[in-house]
Write an enzyme that holds these catalytic residues in place. Structure first.
Site, PDB file in Angstrom:
ATOM      1  N   PHE A  11       0.837  -1.199   0.000  1.00 60.15           N
ATOM      2  CA  PHE A  11       0.000   0.000   0.000  1.00 60.15           C
ATOM      3  C   PHE A  11       0.871   1.248   0.000  1.00 60.15           C
ATOM      4  O   PHE A  11       0.633   2.212   0.735  1.00 60.15           O
ATOM      5  CB  PHE A  11      -0.963  -0.042   1.201  1.00 60.15           C
ATOM      6  CG  PHE A  11      -2.250   0.716   0.963  1.00 60.15           C
ATOM      7  CD1 PHE A  11      -3.020   0.481  -0.170  1.00 60.15           C
ATOM      8  CD2 PHE A  11      -2.711   1.648   1.896  1.00 60.15           C
ATOM      9  CE1 PHE A  11      -4.217   1.168  -0.376  1.00 60.15           C
ATOM     10  CE2 PHE A  11      -3.903   2.351   1.692  1.00 60.15           C
ATOM     11  CZ  PHE A  11      -4.652   2.107   0.550  1.00 60.15           C
ATOM     12  N   THR A  95       3.788  -4.812  -4.223  1.00 66.30           N
ATOM     13  CA  THR A  95       4.872  -4.585  -3.255  1.00 66.30           C
ATOM     14  C   THR A  95       6.112  -4.115  -4.014  1.00 66.30           C
ATOM     15  O   THR A  95       6.181  -4.230  -5.240  1.00 66.30           O
ATOM     16  CB  THR A  95       5.198  -5.881  -2.466  1.00 66.30           C
ATOM     17  OG1 THR A  95       5.608  -6.886  -3.390  1.00 66.30           O
ATOM     18  CG2 THR A  95       3.981  -6.378  -1.690  1.00 66.30           C
ATOM     19  N   GLY A 153       4.829   1.557 -17.129  1.00 67.14           N
ATOM     20  CA  GLY A 153       3.741   2.210 -16.407  1.00 67.14           C
ATOM     21  C   GLY A 153       2.440   2.227 -17.177  1.00 67.14           C
ATOM     22  O   GLY A 153       1.800   1.195 -17.373  1.00 67.14           O
ATOM     23  N   GLU A 209      16.394   8.669  -8.633  1.00 71.39           N
ATOM     24  CA  GLU A 209      16.602   8.273  -7.230  1.00 71.39           C
ATOM     25  C   GLU A 209      17.928   8.839  -6.723  1.00 71.39           C
ATOM     26  O   GLU A 209      18.818   9.153  -7.518  1.00 71.39           O
ATOM     27  CB  GLU A 209      16.691   6.747  -7.127  1.00 71.39           C
ATOM     28  CG  GLU A 209      15.564   5.995  -7.786  1.00 71.39           C
ATOM     29  CD  GLU A 209      14.338   5.892  -6.899  1.00 71.39           C
ATOM     30  OE1 GLU A 209      14.485   5.966  -5.660  1.00 71.39           O
ATOM     31  OE2 GLU A 209      13.231   5.773  -7.449  1.00 71.39           O
ATOM     32  N   LYS A 224      12.797  -4.902 -17.883  1.00 71.18           N
ATOM     33  CA  LYS A 224      11.635  -4.814 -18.765  1.00 71.18           C
ATOM     34  C   LYS A 224      11.855  -5.607 -20.042  1.00 71.18           C
ATOM     35  O   LYS A 224      10.934  -6.249 -20.565  1.00 71.18           O
ATOM     36  CB  LYS A 224      11.325  -3.345 -19.052  1.00 71.18           C
ATOM     37  CG  LYS A 224      10.709  -2.702 -17.802  1.00 71.18           C
ATOM     38  CD  LYS A 224      11.087  -1.278 -17.614  1.00 71.18           C
ATOM     39  CE  LYS A 224      10.389  -0.679 -16.390  1.00 71.18           C
ATOM     40  NZ  LYS A 224      10.778   0.718 -16.184  1.00 71.18           N
TER      41      LYS A 224
END
Lengths: 339, 339
Positions: A11, A95, A153, A209, A224
C-alpha cells in the site's frame, strides 16, 4: 453484476493509486458489469480485512494520517497471510520490486496462484526472476496472470501486442523503457550540459533516485526487456541474458554530433526473435517514433503484417500505473476470458 | 475449433490483402481456436461462392490472371446478393469508400446486420455517413461491428482506446491520420521545397492520388475524425460537423520558421470531448510523440488516469490494413465477446 473480491498487497504509492482509481472508476466498472470489492489491504506494518469490502476512502485516509492501513488487531499480518487465509478471487500484487531474489512479491504471487487466485501486478522482480514458473502455475490452475504495469507504467505495450495486435507475428520489440534515462539525455542536449550536472538536476527534481545506478546503468531497462522476452516471445530469460550498457558514458558532444546528422541518442532496450537481448545507447533518427523526449517511454514493435507499430506513454506515476492495473482487471473479468 | 463462415465483399487491394493474410495466418488462427472459412468473395464483376470454403490461393490467382474472382455462372452477382442469399456468419466489407452517399458499402453493411451477420470493415464511407444507425442496428441484432481498419490502417487506435485503455476516460484524441499529407510536409522541409513541387513528387511515387484533393484538403482526415468521435466518444457526427483546413497553403518558409523554435507543422485531426471536431495544420514540438515523419500515422489520446498515450503505425498498405481486419476478427470470435 459480477462481484470480484480483491486484495491489494502493498500500500505504497502504487497500491494507494489502485485504491484511488477503484474509487474514481466505480461507476465505469459497474457499467462493464463489474463490482470490484477490496476485502483486504496490506502494508509493511499489517493488514486491514473486511470480507464485506473495505471502505477505500477510509483506508486511504488512515494510511495518510497514521502511516499504515493496518487495523490494530491485524498488526503483523502479512500479504502472504491474507492470500492464504482470506477468501477472495484476485490478488493485486504491488509490493516493492526486488530483482535480486524476487522478494515478498515472488512468495505472494506463488501463493496466490497456488490457491487459484488471479494475479495482477506492477512488480517487476518476480517476473524478472521466475516468469516461466509463475505463468506455468497460472496456466495449470486456470488463473489469470496479468502484468501490463510492469513495463512502461501507463504505456499499454504488453496488451497491445498480445491482444490488439493478435494475428501479427512479433519479430522484435525495442524501446525506451526508463523515463529517468530519457530525461537525462533530453536535458543534456537542451542544456548543452554534461551527464553529471543533469543527473544532479534530475535527483533534485525527484525524477532520479538518490542512488540512480539502477536506472542509469540500464538495469531497470534490462528487467523490462526480460519481461517482454518472456511474455511476448515465450522465451525463458533472466537478467543475466541481457547485454547491458548504461548512459553514464554518453557526452554532450556525442549528442551534439548526432543532432548534426538528424539523429538523437536514446537508451534502447531490445528483444530480438533470435533470442538476443540488449540495452545500450543508440542513435535514433529525429522524427522516428522512438525519438520522444522528456520522461516518456516508448516501444516500437516490428510485426509481419502491420509493419512497425509504436506506442508511447508515461512510464511512471501512481495513477498512471494504476490505470494499467485497472485495464488488466477489466480484461480478465469483463468477458471471463482468462487467456 | 470454432468455424467462422465469412464473405469478403470487395476484392481490390484490401480484399486481396485479407485473403493473403488469412492464408498466411491459418495456423495462428487455429491456435486461437478459430477456423475462418471464406464461403464467398465478390468484386465488381461478380461472385465466387463455395459453401464448403473457397480455395483462397486459387481465388487470388484467378483475380491476378483474369481481373475478376467471379465464376462464370455468378457474373453479375453482387455483394448484396451474397449477403442475403449465402449462409454465413461474418461479412468482411472492403469495397471502395464513397463519402458522398456511403455507396454500396452502406447497403452491404445494413443488409449484413439486418440478417444478423457480424461486420468487420475498412470502409470509411458508411461510418462517416451513418455510424449511429449502423451501430444501433448491430446492437439490436446482437452483431459485432468492428472497424479498426477505417482509421489509420495498421495503427490500432480504436481497439487501443476501447479495449486496452478500458478504465480510462478519454478526454480528447488528436493525430495525423493521413500519410500523404505527412509525407508532403516532411519532404517540403527536408528538400527546402514548395508545396506543389513535393506534391508532384508524391504523385510520381504513388503516395498521392492523381487527384489529391481528398487528402490534401483534409477531407480524408475529417472522415477519420468523425469515426473516432462517434466510435470512441459516442457522438453522432457527420463530416459537416468538422472545421477543416488542408495543407495547400503551408509554405516552406513556415516550416523553416517553426523548426527554428524547435517545432514542426503537421496536419492534425482532433476530437474534443466538448464536441468540437477540427482538421488543421498545427505546430507540434519536435520530440513530441506526434512529431513523426514520412507517411506515418499517429494518434495521441488524452486520458484521465494514464495521461497521454500515443500510438503510431503505417496508415495504408493492403497487408497492413488486413492485419487490423484480422485483429478485429480474432477479438470477436476468440472469446465470443461481441461487445
Amino acid at each position: 453484476m459480477k462481484i470480484v473480491k480483491a486484495s491489494i498487497i502493498g500500500f505504497g504509492s502504487i497500491g494507494q493509486g489502485v485504491a484511488k482509481a477503484l474509487l474514481m472508476k466505480k461507476a465505469e466498472l459497474n457499467k462493464e458489469g463489474l463490482d470490484v470489492s477490496v476485502v483486504a489491504i496490506t502494508d509493511s506494518k499489517g493488514a486491514a480485512v473486511d470480507e464485506k469490502g473495505l471502505d477505500l476512502k477510509k483506508c486511504l485516509q488512515k494510511k495518510a494520517e497514521t502511516g499504515t492501513v493496518a487495523s490494530e488487531d491485524l498488526l503483523g499480518m502479512t500479504g502472504l497471510d491474507v492470500i492464504k487465509k482470506v477468501d477472495h478471487d484476485l490478488v493485486i500484487e504491488v509490493t516493492p520490486t526486488d530483482i535480486q531474489t524476487g522478494g515478498a512479491g515472488l512468495l505472494n504471487m506463488t501463493a496466490a496462484l497456488e490457491t487459484k487466485k488471479d494475479v495482477v501486478t506492477s512488480n517487476k522482480g518476480p517476473l524478472t526472476m521466475k516468469f516461466r514458473e509463475l505463468s506455468n502455475l497460472a496456466e495449470k490452475n486456470n488463473c489469470a496472470f496479468k502484468f501490463e504495469a510492469t513495463v512502461g507504467g501507463a504505456m499499454p505495450v504488453i496488451n497491445l501486442m498480445t491482444e490488439v495486435m493478435a494475428g501479427n507475428e512479433i519479430k522484435s520489440v525495442k524501446g525506451i523503457f526508463n523515463g529517468t534515462c530519457n530525461y537525462i539525455l533530453t536535458r543534456m542536449y537542451e542544456e548543452k550540459s554534461g551527464y553529471s550536472e543533469i543527473l544532479t538536476e534530475a535527483v533534485d527534481l525527484g525524477i532520479a533516485e538518490t542512488d540512480p545506478s539502477y536506472d542509469v546503468e540500464g538495469i531497470d531497462t534490462a528487467c523490462k526487456v526480460v519481461i517482454l522476452a518472456n511474455a511476448v516471445f515465450g522465451m525463458n530469460k533472466t537478467i543475466k541474458d541481457v547485454e547491458i550498457t548504461g548512459i553514464t558514458n554518453v557526452t554532450y558532444e556525442a549528442l551534439e554530433m548526432s543532432a548534426k546528422s538528424g539523429k538523437t541518442i536514446k537508451l534502447i532496450g531490445e528483444v530480438r526473435k533470435d533470442g538476443k537481448l540488449s540495452v545500450a545507447p543508440r542513435l535514433v533518427p529525429i522524427g522516428h517514433p522512438l525519438s520522444v523526449s522528456g520522461t516518456l517511454n516508448v516501444a516500437a514493435v516490428q510485426t509481419d503484417l502491420a509493419g512497425e507499430i509504436t506506442v508511447t506513454g508515461k512510464g511512471a506515476g501512481s495513477l498512471e500505473t494504476a490505470s494499467s492495473i485497472l485495464s488488466d482487471i477489466i480484461s480478465i473479468y469483463k468477458c471471463d476470458c482468462k487467456t
